[in-house]
Design an enzyme around this catalytic site. Structure first.
Site, PDB file in Angstrom:
ATOM      1  N   SER A   1     -10.463  -0.386   3.095  1.00 18.82           N
ATOM      2  CA  SER A   1      -9.894  -0.642   4.082  1.00 18.82           C
ATOM      3  C   SER A   1      -9.280   0.814   4.706  1.00 18.82           C
ATOM      4  CB  SER A   1      -8.557  -1.344   3.903  1.00 18.82           C
ATOM      5  OG  SER A   1      -8.900  -2.897   3.475  1.00 18.82           O
TER       6      SER A   1
ATOM      7  N   ARG B   1       0.945  -1.251  -0.125  1.00 21.34           N
ATOM      8  CA  ARG B   1      -0.027  -0.036   0.016  1.00 21.34           C
ATOM      9  C   ARG B   1       0.890   1.317   0.053  1.00 21.34           C
ATOM     10  NH1 ARG B   1      -3.084  -3.544  -0.667  1.00 21.34           N
ATOM     11  NH2 ARG B   1      -5.318  -3.666   0.044  1.00 21.34           N
TER      12      ARG B   1
ATOM     13  N   GLU C   1      -4.922   4.108   6.077  1.00 27.69           N
ATOM     14  CA  GLU C   1      -4.441   3.461   4.747  1.00 27.69           C
ATOM     15  C   GLU C   1      -5.098   4.650   3.891  1.00 27.69           C
ATOM     16  OE1 GLU C   1      -4.560   2.056   1.153  1.00 27.69           O
ATOM     17  OE2 GLU C   1      -6.402   1.295   2.127  1.00 27.69           O
TER      18      GLU C   1
END
Ligand code: EPU
Length: 342
Positions: free
Chosen positions: A240, A162, A336
């Site tokens: 997420s 990520r 995130e």
């Protein structure tokens, strides 16, 4: 070039929070983008893509430039490989469907991820055993301060979990204008192994009829995501909200004595990844609602807007979750999604 003032961004962020841009311009060509960047000169801008990985906390003082560059083009087809060039404003899932229709393999595991193609490399989108970096070839960028165009290779982008250069040293430096993918051309080769190692994916594949092929993988992923993740068109969310934390194996060994069920995935010899969803679930937040802000009832990693929640209210839930997880497990979970403060 058209500038809209006091422009409502609710429709342009998948959390569906109300926030206004002081100035907003949509660009549909590279020429328009050059003009807009030239007009704003050295001013700090907010580059908007699909709005699927951000939480807007306040109204935006920075001018917003909405990248709506369109187009998908097969550039090179040889030796069973295809290079596909996709403009930044193309919807990601449409690209996945295009590839399946054309028998191009590589991104079928990434079906139904919200957002646009140009923002996919920024957080190196990933799901069910595949990450964007696995099929990334290069991307074209325009430098915000100069309008200069260049191409970044896979190595240049420094992809991680990520993560990429665009979240670190190149933060705010470029607009990604297009992305090239290197895919397998199943029209001419059968040398391709489906990526179905991810447990739940394998199980879902077994439930579906027909031969195992890229179409079936995409269908299985679509089924899993539809069952577990809220559809942003119905309930606002950004997937997420937190990253799965990576901790030392020695730390894990200590923790697992107190929490014998604590799951982990191996990262390397010394480190393991812990599912943040499990930590949040165990901390009692799954399905909780605070006004219109809350935690999804089927996946604790996803924060949701049930209607009229503000960015600040959703952020407050996130901060409370971070505190509770830290207190209970001693683990810091990082956001995130990008928090957009001004
Ligand atoms: N779990 C719980 N309770 C929950 C959620 C998860 O106990 O409410 C535990 C379960 O043990 C489960 C484990 O967490 O087995 C892992 O859950 P899952 O397989 O759903 O994956 P994840 O770690 O929660 C990651 C990505 C997702 C991606 C899936 C599948 C991150 C931050 N998230 O989620 O990506 O779709 O794996 O590959 O890495 C996104 O980035 O927006 C996203 C949805």
């Amino acid at each position: 070039m058209e500038i809209k003032h006091h422009y409502q961004l609710k429709e342009h962020n998948t959390f569906g929070v109300s926030a206004f841009a002081k100035a907003y311009s949509a660009v549909t060509s590279l020429q328009q983008l050059r003009e807009v960047l030239g007009f704003y000169c050295e001013q700090e801008l907010f580059i908007l893509g699909g709005g699927s990985n951000m939480l807007i906390i306040n109204d935006l003082e920075r001018p917003v430039v909405h990248i709506m560059l369109k187009g998908t083009e097969v550039q090179k087809q040889e030796n069973g490989t295809v290079i596909l060039k996709v403009m930044a404003g193309e919807n990601w899932h449409e690209v996945v469907l295009f590839c399946i229709q054309n028998n191009f393999a590589g991104i079928e595991n990434l079906a139904l991820i919200p957002g646009n193609t140009g923002t996919a490399p920024i957080q190196n989108i990933g799901a069910y055993g595949v990450e964007l970096k696995d099929v990334f070839y290069s991307c074209d960028v325009m430098e915000v301060s100069t309008g200069k165009e260049s191409t970044l290779s896979k190595a240049d982008c420094k992809f991680g979990y990520r993560d990429s250069i665009f979240k670190n040293e190149a933060l705010g430096k470029y607009v990604i204008t297009s992305v090239k993918f290197e895919l397998k051309d199943l029209n001419v080769t059968q040398e391709y192994t489906l990526n179905t190692n991810y447990g739940v994916l394998q199980e879902e594949m077994n439930q579906l009829p027909g031969n195992n092929d890229i179409n079936k993988v995409a269908q299985a992923v679509i089924n899993i995501r539809t069952n577990k993740l809220p559809d942003p068109r119905i309930i606002g969310n950004s997937g997420s909200f937190f990253k799965n934390p990576i901790i030392l194996r020695s730390e894990y060994d200590d923790l697992v004595r107190m929490h014998p069920q604590l799951p982990c995935y191996e990262v390397d010899e010394d480190r393991v990844k812990i599912p943040a969803g499990w930590l949040i679930d165990q901390s009692g937040f799954k399905g909780k609602r605070y006004g219109d802000a809350g935690v999804h009832d089927k996946q604790a990693l996803v924060l949701v807007n049930h209607g009229k929640a503000t960015g600040k209210e959703i952020l407050e839930v996130a901060r409370n979750i971070q505190k509770a997880v830290k207190l209970r497990f001693g683990i810091v979970i990082e956001t995130e999604v990008n928090l957009i403060e001004n």
